[in-house]
Design a protein around this motif. Structure first.
Motif, PDB file in Angstrom:
ATOM      1  N   ILE A   6       0.854  -1.179   0.000  1.00 11.04           N
ATOM      2  CA  ILE A   6       0.000   0.000   0.000  1.00 11.04           C
ATOM      3  C   ILE A   6       0.893   1.234   0.000  1.00 11.04           C
ATOM      4  O   ILE A   6       1.963   1.253   0.625  1.00 11.04           O
ATOM      5  CB  ILE A   6      -0.954   0.010   1.221  1.00 11.04           C
ATOM      6  CG1 ILE A   6      -1.924   1.187   1.125  1.00 11.04           C
ATOM      7  CG2 ILE A   6      -0.191   0.048   2.526  1.00 11.04           C
ATOM      8  CD1 ILE A   6      -3.028   1.129   2.171  1.00 11.04           C
ATOM      9  N   GLY A   7       0.480   2.237  -0.741  1.00 14.04           N
ATOM     10  CA  GLY A   7       1.249   3.472  -0.796  1.00 14.04           C
ATOM     11  C   GLY A   7       0.313   4.646  -0.937  1.00 14.04           C
ATOM     12  O   GLY A   7      -0.900   4.476  -1.066  1.00 14.04           O
ATOM     13  N   HIS A  19      -3.952   0.859  -3.322  1.00 15.99           N
ATOM     14  CA  HIS A  19      -3.665  -0.573  -3.159  1.00 15.99           C
ATOM     15  C   HIS A  19      -4.109  -1.301  -4.425  1.00 15.99           C
ATOM     16  O   HIS A  19      -5.295  -1.291  -4.774  1.00 15.99           O
ATOM     17  CB  HIS A  19      -4.407  -1.124  -1.937  1.00 15.99           C
ATOM     18  CG  HIS A  19      -4.304  -2.617  -1.792  1.00 15.99           C
ATOM     19  ND1 HIS A  19      -3.090  -3.260  -1.640  1.00 15.99           N
ATOM     20  CD2 HIS A  19      -5.258  -3.590  -1.792  1.00 15.99           C
ATOM     21  CE1 HIS A  19      -3.310  -4.557  -1.534  1.00 15.99           C
ATOM     22  NE2 HIS A  19      -4.600  -4.788  -1.634  1.00 15.99           N
ATOM     23  N   LYS A  20      -3.151  -1.894  -5.118  1.00 11.86           N
ATOM     24  CA  LYS A  20      -3.409  -2.588  -6.385  1.00 11.86           C
ATOM     25  C   LYS A  20      -4.124  -1.650  -7.362  1.00 11.86           C
ATOM     26  O   LYS A  20      -3.603  -0.606  -7.695  1.00 11.86           O
ATOM     27  CB  LYS A  20      -4.185  -3.872  -6.121  1.00 11.86           C
ATOM     28  CG  LYS A  20      -3.391  -4.886  -5.294  1.00 11.86           C
ATOM     29  CD  LYS A  20      -4.152  -6.186  -5.104  1.00 11.86           C
ATOM     30  CE  LYS A  20      -3.326  -7.177  -4.314  1.00 11.86           C
ATOM     31  NZ  LYS A  20      -4.048  -8.453  -4.069  1.00 11.86           N
ATOM     32  N   ASN A 178       3.075   2.509   8.508  1.00 17.04           N
ATOM     33  CA  ASN A 178       3.999   1.855   9.440  1.00 17.04           C
ATOM     34  C   ASN A 178       3.246   1.078  10.514  1.00 17.04           C
ATOM     35  O   ASN A 178       3.665  -0.016  10.915  1.00 17.04           O
ATOM     36  CB  ASN A 178       4.909   2.895  10.094  1.00 17.04           C
ATOM     37  CG  ASN A 178       6.095   3.266   9.227  1.00 17.04           C
ATOM     38  OD1 ASN A 178       6.636   2.421   8.519  1.00 17.04           O
ATOM     39  ND2 ASN A 178       6.503   4.520   9.268  1.00 17.04           N
ATOM     40  N   CYS A 179       2.147   1.637  10.973  1.00 18.55           N
ATOM     41  CA  CYS A 179       1.330   0.960  11.984  1.00 18.55           C
ATOM     42  C   CYS A 179       0.804  -0.369  11.447  1.00 18.55           C
ATOM     43  O   CYS A 179       0.880  -1.396  12.120  1.00 18.55           O
ATOM     44  CB  CYS A 179       0.166   1.869  12.395  1.00 18.55           C
ATOM     45  SG  CYS A 179      -0.904   1.197  13.691  1.00 18.55           S
ATOM     46  N   ILE A 180       0.296  -0.359  10.218  1.00 21.70           N
ATOM     47  CA  ILE A 180      -0.210  -1.589   9.595  1.00 21.70           C
ATOM     48  C   ILE A 180       0.909  -2.600   9.423  1.00 21.70           C
ATOM     49  O   ILE A 180       0.759  -3.789   9.764  1.00 21.70           O
ATOM     50  CB  ILE A 180      -0.839  -1.268   8.223  1.00 21.70           C
ATOM     51  CG1 ILE A 180      -2.142  -0.492   8.397  1.00 21.70           C
ATOM     52  CG2 ILE A 180      -1.107  -2.552   7.430  1.00 21.70           C
ATOM     53  CD1 ILE A 180      -2.721   0.022   7.088  1.00 21.70           C
ATOM     54  N   ALA A 294     -10.974   2.627   3.171  1.00 22.77           N
ATOM     55  CA  ALA A 294     -11.865   2.654   2.014  1.00 22.77           C
ATOM     56  C   ALA A 294     -11.439   1.653   0.942  1.00 22.77           C
ATOM     57  O   ALA A 294     -12.251   1.245   0.109  1.00 22.77           O
ATOM     58  CB  ALA A 294     -11.914   4.057   1.417  1.00 22.77           C
ATOM     59  N   ILE A 295     -10.169   1.230   0.981  1.00 25.44           N
ATOM     60  CA  ILE A 295      -9.672   0.348  -0.091  1.00 25.44           C
ATOM     61  C   ILE A 295      -8.875  -0.854   0.409  1.00 25.44           C
ATOM     62  O   ILE A 295      -8.541  -1.738  -0.383  1.00 25.44           O
ATOM     63  CB  ILE A 295      -8.762   1.132  -1.063  1.00 25.44           C
ATOM     64  CG1 ILE A 295      -7.606   1.775  -0.278  1.00 25.44           C
ATOM     65  CG2 ILE A 295      -9.547   2.158  -1.852  1.00 25.44           C
ATOM     66  CD1 ILE A 295      -6.416   2.116  -1.126  1.00 25.44           C
ATOM     67  N   TYR A 296      -8.577  -0.906   1.710  1.00 20.61           N
ATOM     68  CA  TYR A 296      -7.618  -1.909   2.200  1.00 20.61           C
ATOM     69  C   TYR A 296      -8.126  -2.572   3.473  1.00 20.61           C
ATOM     70  O   TYR A 296      -8.520  -1.885   4.421  1.00 20.61           O
ATOM     71  CB  TYR A 296      -6.273  -1.231   2.475  1.00 20.61           C
ATOM     72  CG  TYR A 296      -5.131  -2.176   2.739  1.00 20.61           C
ATOM     73  CD1 TYR A 296      -4.466  -2.808   1.686  1.00 20.61           C
ATOM     74  CD2 TYR A 296      -4.692  -2.422   4.037  1.00 20.61           C
ATOM     75  CE1 TYR A 296      -3.410  -3.665   1.921  1.00 20.61           C
ATOM     76  CE2 TYR A 296      -3.631  -3.271   4.289  1.00 20.61           C
ATOM     77  CZ  TYR A 296      -2.992  -3.894   3.221  1.00 20.61           C
ATOM     78  OH  TYR A 296      -1.939  -4.749   3.462  1.00 20.61           O
TER      79      TYR A 296
END
Length: 307
Positions: A6-7, A19-20, A178-180, A294-296
């Protein structure tokens, strides 16, 4: 720590996460509510079937990030336009104009970036030709000038008030990712504990581009001496996509591994991130989390970490 694929990037009063083939933009509006927009986005690498080809995929990923970045910045800025919302017909015309403006802006940004960070240092290094005719020394001088211009540019914009707030959202983006990737529950309180620096940051990528360009230009012009000033400039411009592609592979490798070498490669980028990120407040972290969720599915990612 595990790579979460994820970015994102900071936008005006918000964060975009990707994400993707999906991305989301979350913006804190003036009434303090959070507006979230999600969209599908097929990368240029996939469209042209080069996503699995090293270096080449990096060139398309760089263009892709610029286009998507400009698009999401434009969307976030629309919430702070003081003018009334236009009628449907005017809105359609406005959307067409925005697309043309965005394309022109991306093209102009590329031209200015190449001119400022690739071509200008070459001409500045030419001022030292009276002191030496060594192409190696002049190449090193050119590289040092390039890094100084880049650092000076970052330091200059980091002093602007509006940019400082953007950099706080940049910090929120990094802290939540970073938390994820550390396997902790994604809450503003937990995210606040983590670093505002990240190995896959665009700032780190640009810094790697600076150093890769130094190496490439030194090697190329030592192996293939060129006398014509015009050809020297042309070859520098032509090598920009290759430099971007190689730099992309380095930043992706660093993002997926933890080792002494990775830490060494990442340190210059981390140093620059001291200026391109700021500590966010809790509300900014909430916006970044809204964009991610919303996406991950970060809870599913946590389950994979415990297997």
């Amino acid at each position: 720590m595990k790579y979460a694929n994820i970015g994102g990037q900071a936008v005006m009063e918000g964060v975009m996460m990707r994400h993707k083939n999906r991305y989301a933009v979350a913006v804190r509006k003036s009434d303090r509510t959070i507006e979230v927009m999600t969209e599908e986005h097929i990368s240029y690498g996939q469209k042209f079937h080069v996503s699995d080809i090293p270096v080449i995929r990096g060139v398309f990923a760089f263009i892709d990030s610029m286009v998507l970045g400009m698009q999401t910045l434009t969307w976030s800025a629309s919430f702070f336009d003081e003018e009334e919302k236009p009628e449907k017909e005017d809105r359609e015309k406005s959307e067409t104009s925005d697309k043309l403006f965005m394309a022109a802006t991306v093209a102009l940004s590329l031209i200015l970036s190449i001119g400022l960070f690739m071509v200008l240092p070459f001409f500045i290094s030419g001022l030292f030709r009276k002191a030496t005719d060594s192409s190696l020394i002049l190449g090193i001088v050119e590289g040092v000038v390039r890094v100084l211009i880049f650092v000076g540019y970052i330091l200059g914009i980091s002093r602007m008030k509006d940019i400082q707030r953007l950099f706080m959202y940049h910090g929120a983006e990094h802290k939540t990712i970073n938390c994820i990737e550390h396997g902790e529950e994604l809450t503003p309180e937990n995210a606040a504990k983590y670093s505002r620096f990240h190995k896959r940051c665009g700032t780190s990528f640009l810094f790697i581009v600076m150093f890769v360009s130094i190496l490439f230009f030194l090697l190329f012009f030592q192996i293939f001496p060129v006398e014509s000033m015009a050809l020297k400039v042309i070859f520098r411009i032509l090598m920009v996509p290759v430099i971007a592609g190689v730099s992309y592979e380095i930043i992706q490798w660093a993002g997926r591994h933890d080792s002494g070498l990775v830490c060494l490669v990442s340190k210059p980028g981390f140093w620059m991130q001291k200026f391109t990120t700021r500590e966010p407040d809790a509300e900014m972290l909430e916006v970044a989390i809204a964009s991610i969720e919303a996406i991950y599915d970060w809870r599913e990612f946590q389950k994979e970490l415990t297997k």
